[in-house]
Motif scaffolding. Sequence first.
Motif, short mmCIF file in Angstrom:
data_model
loop_
_atom_site.label_atom_id
_atom_site.label_comp_id
_atom_site.label_asym_id
_atom_site.label_seq_id
_atom_site.Cartn_x
_atom_site.Cartn_y
_atom_site.Cartn_z
N VAL A 28 -26.80 -62.17 23.77
CA VAL A 28 -26.59 -60.85 23.27
C VAL A 28 -27.34 -59.80 24.73
N ALA A 29 -26.16 -59.37 24.85
CA ALA A 29 -26.81 -58.34 26.91
C ALA A 29 -27.03 -56.79 26.06
N PRO A 30 -28.03 -56.68 27.41
CA PRO A 30 -28.28 -55.61 27.15
C PRO A 30 -27.40 -54.62 26.96
N PRO A 31 -27.69 -52.88 25.63
CA PRO A 31 -26.74 -51.96 25.62
C PRO A 31 -26.27 -51.03 27.26
N SER A 32 -24.80 -50.90 27.52
CA SER A 32 -24.63 -50.19 27.87
C SER A 32 -24.11 -48.67 28.43
N VAL A 33 -24.56 -47.89 28.71
CA VAL A 33 -24.69 -46.94 28.55
C VAL A 33 -23.73 -46.44 26.99
N HIS A 34 -23.89 -45.78 26.78
CA HIS A 34 -23.27 -45.18 24.95
C HIS A 34 -23.59 -46.27 24.80
N GLU A 35 -24.32 -47.14 24.25
CA GLU A 35 -24.82 -47.93 23.21
C GLU A 35 -25.70 -48.56 22.86
N VAL A 74 -32.07 -50.37 14.83
CA VAL A 74 -31.62 -50.37 16.01
C VAL A 74 -32.92 -50.85 17.10
N GLU A 75 -32.34 -52.05 18.10
CA GLU A 75 -33.69 -52.40 18.41
C GLU A 75 -33.93 -52.55 19.99
N SER A 76 -32.69 -51.33 20.40
CA SER A 76 -32.60 -50.93 21.97
C SER A 76 -31.88 -50.13 21.87
N VAL A 77 -31.77 -49.01 23.40
CA VAL A 77 -30.83 -47.65 23.14
C VAL A 77 -30.20 -48.20 24.91
N GLY A 78 -28.80 -48.16 25.00
CA GLY A 78 -28.59 -47.54 26.88
C GLY A 78 -29.25 -46.20 27.72
N MET A 123 -15.43 -53.92 23.93
CA MET A 123 -16.85 -52.94 23.46
C MET A 123 -15.42 -51.99 24.19
N PRO A 124 -14.73 -50.61 23.48
CA PRO A 124 -14.44 -50.14 23.66
C PRO A 124 -13.93 -49.05 24.86
N ARG A 125 -15.34 -48.43 25.66
CA ARG A 125 -15.32 -47.76 26.60
C ARG A 125 -14.57 -48.32 27.81
N ASP A 126 -15.54 -49.58 27.85
CA ASP A 126 -15.24 -50.49 29.28
C ASP A 126 -14.38 -51.87 29.63
N GLU A 127 -13.90 -51.69 27.86
CA GLU A 127 -13.51 -53.16 27.29
C GLU A 127 -13.81 -54.35 28.08
N THR A 128 -15.34 -54.74 27.97
CA THR A 128 -15.49 -55.59 28.53
C THR A 128 -16.91 -56.52 27.32
N VAL A 154 -23.59 -51.99 19.57
CA VAL A 154 -21.68 -51.43 18.92
C VAL A 154 -21.93 -49.68 20.26
N ASP A 155 -20.62 -49.34 20.36
CA ASP A 155 -20.41 -47.62 21.07
C ASP A 155 -20.81 -46.62 19.62
N VAL A 156 -21.85 -46.13 20.59
CA VAL A 156 -22.46 -44.95 19.83
C VAL A 156 -21.73 -44.46 18.59
N ALA A 157 -20.24 -44.11 18.98
CA ALA A 157 -19.60 -43.44 17.77
C ALA A 157 -19.05 -44.12 17.14
N HIS A 158 -19.05 -45.28 17.35
CA HIS A 158 -18.75 -46.61 15.81
C HIS A 158 -20.18 -46.11 14.90
N LEU A 159 -21.33 -45.35 15.16
CA LEU A 159 -22.81 -46.10 14.46
C LEU A 159 -23.45 -44.50 13.78
N THR A 160 -23.63 -44.76 12.98
CA THR A 160 -23.86 -44.06 12.42
C THR A 160 -25.37 -43.90 11.57
N LYS A 161 -26.36 -43.28 11.27
CA LYS A 161 -27.50 -43.12 11.08
C LYS A 161 -27.79 -42.89 9.35
N VAL A 162 -28.55 -44.18 8.39
CA VAL A 162 -28.47 -43.77 6.69
C VAL A 162 -29.81 -43.49 6.15
#
Length: 378
Positions: A28-35, A74-78, A123-128, A154-162
């Motif tokens: 699993v690659a590290p998260p990119s920008v906004h991921e 969350v393990e890490s953020v982009g 992925m939704p933003r860069d389609e990779t 996951v993209d930040v737009a597809h994630l919510t804190k609970v």
Amino acid sequence: ITVGKPIHCKAAVAREAGKPLVIEEVIVAPPSVHEVRIKILCTSLCHSDLTLWNLKEPPGYFPRILGHEAVGIVESVGEDVKEFAEGDFVMPVFLANCGDCGDCKHRKSNQCSTLPFKLSNLMPRDETGRFTNTKGETLYHTLHVSSFTQYTVVDVAHLTKVDPQIPPNRACLLSCGVSTGVGAAWRTAQVEEGSTVAIFGLGAIGLAVAEGARLCGATRIIGVDVNASKFEIGKKFGVTDFVNPMDNATKSASEIINEMTDGGADYCFECVGMASLVEEAFACCRKGWGKTVVLGVDRPMSKLSLSSHDVLQNGKILTGSLFGGLKAKSDISTLVKWYLDKKLQLDEFVTHEMKFEDINKAFELLLEGKSLRCVLWM
Ligand code: CXF
Ligand code: ZN
């Protein structure tokens, strides 16, 4: 220590349509920008996973990592991620909510126009993709979530804190199915106190609609299903009347419901995914203002047949509902609160729990109609 580096972990890989999943090592690659990269704690099976698993090529996409109903940490953020930090308890959602676009800001909409709903496998933003393996293969994503893996991106737009007070084996249900059903009654139909409701199909979605309608104060909740045993479980979620179309050789379900309600139910919900049942639901919806909500997923090309006369002169409303009309970033926390306040029932949906490695058993149970929700512990 893992931040910025690829993570090797276990995933259940769908290699071929309808064939058992294979537990394999994936990278699993590290998260990119906004991921955000998250460690999945619990995931459950939704019927859409079966639908996508069964899609032959084309338009099936294999190998792929299915799963879209889950909760994790969350393990890490982009880069440019301000909303989430390592250790947050989070829920991925297939429907985006960027929070910034005109639609996200609109009171009535849950359809983000920055990242509009799409049956995408990347992925939704860069389609990779973010998944590979040691053989150098690329694995497709599912519904912007892919939760049948120990780690996902996951993209930040597809994630919510609970609120972490909700146990993970309950929280995951709110990531798709139960939220969709409850939301359809609460947000899409806006069921009021004293309403009469008819629900076609008492699987997890139909039962969640009943639960939502019960919470909104509906006094009559008619469940329609060809499986007679569904009435018992339905009663737990507020179903007051049961119609089994198999029991009546001369009258259709809509005819029976029109008689029972003296002219139709205020709100009808189709929770199976059959065009003919949408027509049935519409046919027993109250004239003048009744609302029929479509939740079931039929084949993309299937057509409805409604007479224009019916639509014009009856004044009935027909609408679809993606994710129950809920906004992921604000409405899920409300449902979590209702559960913690013991208003919303979730425990009753969980018919099975098992370890992630037994995922193929979970697929069989759902396929045979023996489970409502089967929760997998990672
Ligand atoms: C569904 C909603 C309709 C399209 C396919 C995915 N969502 C989740 O199960
Ligand atoms: Zn789903």
